[in-house]
Design a protein around this motif. Structure first.
Motif, PDB file in Angstrom:
ATOM      1  N   LEU A 174      -9.232-122.795  67.426  1.00  0.00           N
ATOM      2  CA  LEU A 174      -9.261-124.194  67.020  1.00  0.00           C
ATOM      3  C   LEU A 174      -8.657-125.105  68.082  1.00  0.00           C
ATOM      4  CD1 LEU A 174      -8.293-123.796  63.266  1.00  0.00           C
ATOM      5  CD2 LEU A 174     -10.552-124.344  64.199  1.00  0.00           C
ATOM      6  N   LEU A 175      -7.618-124.631  68.745  1.00  0.00           N
ATOM      7  CA  LEU A 175      -6.997-125.457  69.785  1.00  0.00           C
ATOM      8  C   LEU A 175      -7.963-125.741  70.930  1.00  0.00           C
ATOM      9  CD1 LEU A 175      -3.390-123.982  69.831  1.00  0.00           C
ATOM     10  CD2 LEU A 175      -4.074-126.275  69.097  1.00  0.00           C
ATOM     11  N   ALA A 176      -8.928-124.867  71.123  1.00  0.00           N
ATOM     12  CA  ALA A 176      -9.944-125.116  72.147  1.00  0.00           C
ATOM     13  C   ALA A 176     -10.813-126.314  71.789  1.00  0.00           C
ATOM     14  CB  ALA A 176     -10.817-123.868  72.319  1.00  0.00           C
ATOM     15  N   LEU A 177     -10.802-126.731  70.518  1.00  0.00           N
ATOM     16  CA  LEU A 177     -11.597-127.863  70.054  1.00  0.00           C
ATOM     17  C   LEU A 177     -10.800-129.158  70.004  1.00  0.00           C
ATOM     18  CD1 LEU A 177     -13.319-126.064  67.042  1.00  0.00           C
ATOM     19  CD2 LEU A 177     -14.231-126.362  69.361  1.00  0.00           C
ATOM     20  N   ARG A 178      -9.521-129.059  70.223  1.00  0.00           N
ATOM     21  CA  ARG A 178      -8.642-130.220  70.122  1.00  0.00           C
ATOM     22  C   ARG A 178      -9.032-131.282  71.159  1.00  0.00           C
ATOM     23  NH1 ARG A 178      -3.784-131.392  72.736  1.00  0.00           N
ATOM     24  NH2 ARG A 178      -2.345-132.691  71.535  1.00  0.00           N
ATOM     25  N   SER A 179      -8.977-132.541  70.752  1.00  0.00           N
ATOM     26  CA  SER A 179      -9.323-133.639  71.652  1.00  0.00           C
ATOM     27  C   SER A 179      -8.542-134.874  71.235  1.00  0.00           C
ATOM     28  CB  SER A 179     -10.823-133.931  71.588  1.00  0.00           C
ATOM     29  OG  SER A 179     -11.168-134.482  70.327  1.00  0.00           O
ATOM     30  N   GLN A 180      -8.746-135.960  71.952  1.00  0.00           N
ATOM     31  CA  GLN A 180      -8.069-137.202  71.609  1.00  0.00           C
ATOM     32  C   GLN A 180      -8.442-137.671  70.213  1.00  0.00           C
ATOM     33  OE1 GLN A 180      -5.681-138.524  73.497  1.00  0.00           O
ATOM     34  NE2 GLN A 180      -5.283-140.037  71.884  1.00  0.00           N
ATOM     35  N   GLY A 181      -9.648-137.345  69.784  1.00  0.00           N
ATOM     36  CA  GLY A 181     -10.113-137.787  68.475  1.00  0.00           C
ATOM     37  C   GLY A 181     -10.053-136.738  67.397  1.00  0.00           C
ATOM     38  N   PHE A 182      -9.537-135.541  67.737  1.00  0.00           N
ATOM     39  CA  PHE A 182      -9.519-134.451  66.756  1.00  0.00           C
ATOM     40  C   PHE A 182      -8.235-133.650  66.914  1.00  0.00           C
ATOM     41  CE2 PHE A 182     -10.635-130.154  65.221  1.00  0.00           C
ATOM     42  CZ  PHE A 182     -11.045-130.477  63.932  1.00  0.00           C
ATOM     43  N   ALA A 183      -7.371-133.746  65.894  1.00  0.00           N
ATOM     44  CA  ALA A 183      -6.080-133.063  65.915  1.00  0.00           C
ATOM     45  C   ALA A 183      -6.172-131.718  65.202  1.00  0.00           C
ATOM     46  CB  ALA A 183      -5.017-133.932  65.246  1.00  0.00           C
ATOM     47  N   VAL A 184      -5.344-130.791  65.646  1.00  0.00           N
ATOM     48  CA  VAL A 184      -5.248-129.473  65.013  1.00  0.00           C
ATOM     49  C   VAL A 184      -3.849-129.332  64.426  1.00  0.00           C
ATOM     50  CG1 VAL A 184      -5.325-126.975  65.367  1.00  0.00           C
ATOM     51  CG2 VAL A 184      -6.958-128.466  66.555  1.00  0.00           C
ATOM     52  N   LEU A 185      -3.797-129.078  63.121  1.00  0.00           N
ATOM     53  CA  LEU A 185      -2.532-128.999  62.394  1.00  0.00           C
ATOM     54  C   LEU A 185      -2.382-127.632  61.758  1.00  0.00           C
ATOM     55  CD1 LEU A 185      -2.998-132.384  60.526  1.00  0.00           C
ATOM     56  CD2 LEU A 185      -1.536-132.031  62.530  1.00  0.00           C
ATOM     57  N   SER A 186      -1.191-127.082  61.848  1.00  0.00           N
ATOM     58  CA  SER A 186      -0.896-125.853  61.120  1.00  0.00           C
ATOM     59  C   SER A 186      -0.735-126.167  59.639  1.00  0.00           C
ATOM     60  CB  SER A 186       0.393-125.223  61.660  1.00  0.00           C
ATOM     61  OG  SER A 186       0.819-124.166  60.814  1.00  0.00           O
ATOM     62  N   GLY A 187      -1.174-125.235  58.802  1.00  0.00           N
ATOM     63  CA  GLY A 187      -0.927-125.340  57.375  1.00  0.00           C
ATOM     64  C   GLY A 187      -0.113-124.176  56.869  1.00  0.00           C
ATOM     65  N   ASP A 188       0.643-123.550  57.780  1.00  0.00           N
ATOM     66  CA  ASP A 188       1.407-122.349  57.445  1.00  0.00           C
ATOM     67  C   ASP A 188       2.807-122.480  58.021  1.00  0.00           C
ATOM     68  OD1 ASP A 188       1.549-119.506  56.493  1.00  0.00           O
ATOM     69  OD2 ASP A 188       1.850-119.126  58.638  1.00  0.00           O
TER      70      ASP A 188
END
Length: 297
Positions: A174-188
């Motif tokens: 998922l971090l490979a998809l991270r961008s200025q317009g798309f955040a990656v958040l842990s839910g654990d």
């Protein structure tokens, strides 16, 4: 809108008669903002969304928006098992002033990956709010795969994902998809430091209901790459993480909040914390209070 840092999935307080306790809710929301929490989630799974009546959902969200007063984003849980119903609830959340919608994969129905693409695109197109994807397979029976997220994250109204799977390989994909317009958040909670040190933008947390200042400090350290200090604080939180999973969420966290005078219980089919864990709850409350005192200086 960039959603980042320490984000609390708020529990919903009820009074001794099982009614919504708005006074306790207001105290909980304000305490989170004062402690440095950077966004809040109203009516997620920790908030017992499925147990709320429509008018209760509206009261909680309206109150949270009014209290936040633009200081932090307010995310509304709007994910349901049907796309049209989810769109209607997302529009209602927009009317009530939410800043974004947290949309879990449709529970119980187990759509295909193509179905998930169509579902989320429809909500992003028609719901009227920025969408945060939410993947938590043990609760929903379905898994939003990284390759599916890759097809969704370019949509201008899909702004983040909350990923509750704990495997480092899943977070890396998922971090490979991270961008200025798309955040990656842990839910654990137990693996959120590892995720943030790897580049995740933050965590949507259960534990931060009871240790909000500590979690803000934890997120600041991890997002700054201070692995040693973040790891040390994370290790001190480990007993709390274990306790919060001792029975289904939000049973343990609400037991701790009740001991602080925030709410009295849950709604069936959830029951209060088993008496066998009462002593452990007292120990965890003492730990939480100690950590909070230190975090607040």
């Amino acid at each position: 809108m960039r959603i980042h840092g320490s984000i609390t999935a708020l529990a919903t307080p009820f009074d001794a008669a099982g009614r919504l306790d708005i006074d306790a809710w207001r105290r909980l929301v304000e305490s989170q903002i004062t402690a440095g929490t950077q966004a809040i989630v109203v009516a997620g799974s920790t908030g017992e969304a499925s147990a709320l009546e429509d008018d209760e959902y509206a009261r909680l969200l309206e109150s949270a928006v009014a209290l936040a007063a633009g200081r932090i984003p307010v995310l509304a849980g709007t994910g349901l098992s049907n796309t049209a119903k989810t769109i209607r609830l997302t529009r209602r959340a927009a009317e009530l002033g939410a800043d974004a919608a947290l949309v879990v994969t449709p529970p119980y129905v187990r759509p295909t990956q193509e179905g998930l693409v169509a579902h989320y695109n429809a909500i992003a197109d028609q719901g009227g709010l920025p969408v945060v994807l939410y993947n938590v397979p043990p609760r929903t029976g379905g898994d939003l795969l990284p390759e599916t997220v890759a097809r969704l994250c370019g949509h201008p109204n899909i702004v983040a994902i909350k990923e509750a799977r704990a495997e480092p390989e899943r977070m890396a994909a998922l971090l490979a998809l991270r961008s200025q317009g798309f955040a990656v958040l842990s839910g654990d909670d137990p693996t959120c430091v590892r995720a943030m040190l790897a580049g995740a933008d933050g965590v949507i947390s259960v534990a931060s209901n009871v240790v909000p200042a500590t979690f803000r400090r934890l997120c600041d350290l991890a997002r700054a790459g201070e692995a040693g200090s973040a790891g040390s604080l994370d290790a001190r939180l480990a007993p709390l993480y274990r306790f919060l999973a001792i029975e289904p969420n939000p049973i343990p966290v609400k037991a701790l909040l009740a001991r602080r005078g925030v709410g009295h219980g849950l709604r069936l089919p959830l029951l209060p914390l088993s008496a066998a864990y009462a002593a452990e709850a007292e120990a965890m409350l003492a730990l939480a209070d100690q950590l909070e005192q230190q975090a607040r200086g």
